[in-house]
Design an enzyme around this catalytic site. Sequence first.
Site, PDB file in Angstrom:
ATOM      1  N   ASP A  56       0.878  -1.164   0.000  1.00  0.00           N
ATOM      2  CA  ASP A  56       0.000   0.000   0.000  1.00  0.00           C
ATOM      3  C   ASP A  56       0.915   1.213   0.000  1.00  0.00           C
ATOM      4  OD1 ASP A  56      -1.701   2.100   0.481  1.00  0.00           O
ATOM      5  OD2 ASP A  56      -2.559   1.295   2.336  1.00  0.00           O
ATOM      6  N   ASN A  83       3.192   4.019 -10.583  1.00  0.00           N
ATOM      7  CA  ASN A  83       1.996   3.878 -11.399  1.00  0.00           C
ATOM      8  C   ASN A  83       0.704   3.789 -10.582  1.00  0.00           C
ATOM      9  OD1 ASN A  83       0.543   3.106 -13.983  1.00  0.00           O
ATOM     10  ND2 ASN A  83       0.237   1.240 -12.781  1.00  0.00           N
ATOM     11  N   SER A 134       1.713  10.103 -14.805  1.00  0.00           N
ATOM     12  CA  SER A 134       0.913  11.297 -14.571  1.00  0.00           C
ATOM     13  C   SER A 134      -0.309  11.239 -15.490  1.00  0.00           C
ATOM     14  CB  SER A 134       1.745  12.559 -14.813  1.00  0.00           C
ATOM     15  OG  SER A 134       1.031  13.713 -14.482  1.00  0.00           O
ATOM     16  N   TYR A 148      -8.439  14.965  -8.594  1.00  0.00           N
ATOM     17  CA  TYR A 148      -7.519  14.176  -9.421  1.00  0.00           C
ATOM     18  C   TYR A 148      -6.581  15.103 -10.189  1.00  0.00           C
ATOM     19  CZ  TYR A 148      -5.909  10.944 -13.067  1.00  0.00           C
ATOM     20  OH  TYR A 148      -5.140  10.180 -13.918  1.00  0.00           O
ATOM     21  N   LYS A 152      -2.367  15.352  -9.737  1.00  0.00           N
ATOM     22  CA  LYS A 152      -1.429  15.182 -10.844  1.00  0.00           C
ATOM     23  C   LYS A 152      -0.623  16.457 -11.090  1.00  0.00           C
ATOM     24  CE  LYS A 152      -2.406  10.911 -11.840  1.00  0.00           C
ATOM     25  NZ  LYS A 152      -1.409   9.824 -11.588  1.00  0.00           N
TER      26      LYS A 152
END
Length: 271
Positions: A56, A83, A134, A148, A152
């Site tokens: 995790d 990732n 990304s 989100y 990023k």
Amino acid sequence: MSKTILITGASKGFGKVWTEAFLQEGYKVVAAARNIETLNDLVSKYGDAILPLSLDVNDRDAAFSAVKKAHQHFGKIDVLINNAGYALFGAIEEANEQEARDQFQTNFFGALWMTQAVLPIMREQKSGHIIQTSSILGLITLPFLGLYNASKFALEGFSETLAAEVKDFGIHVTLVEPNGYASDIWKNETHSKGIAAYDGIKKAFSESGTTGSFGTIEATSQALLKLIAATNPPLRLFLGKVALPFVKHHYEQRLAVWEEWAEVSELAHGN
């Protein structure tokens, strides 16, 4: 030349596809994921070339432990691919505190912990390549993906800074910028509890076609293999036909507005 790759979020989507492509290429792969049972097929097929690790990335100590195990097992880590990630859907006003914190814990802090853990190893090796998954939504934004987008954008900022800090150690950094892909991140999305006032705007956005056409995940493997093999990899690599034109269009609009307001900007400088 054989390389050892450590990739997070390896159980599905980009991570699973890339992991198998690396193994087919003859690389050693440390495949980290919350659920490593989904990697059993690759273990059966590729044996000792793959080391599955339950991880995790939100847990900083676990991230450092995973990197240590990977290094001890294969003796080196040539490439780290951060990732692991997911997308929270909803208007900015709709996100609760825990949802906002969780989005950043995985998409930003998880990548930060893994990066910090691998850097001493790569500095000692005097070589390495850190690849961050990304998104074009780290460069431009879409409505109802605000948290989100923000996670990023944060990943972009720290990674671009990192690239300048570690280049003299022989370490490269690349931000991979996919456009939309038919991946699990969109199939198993997390939604904030809706506020009725946004229903009409959401409906109009969903019908606008703004998101464009989605790419095929499997088609990205060759791009990643070329990236890993490159002696001078780029800071950013766009994936898909939509990505670069979409970002260029938005940046051209931004530049036009900035130029329009340039005189006001210069006034703010003083003498």
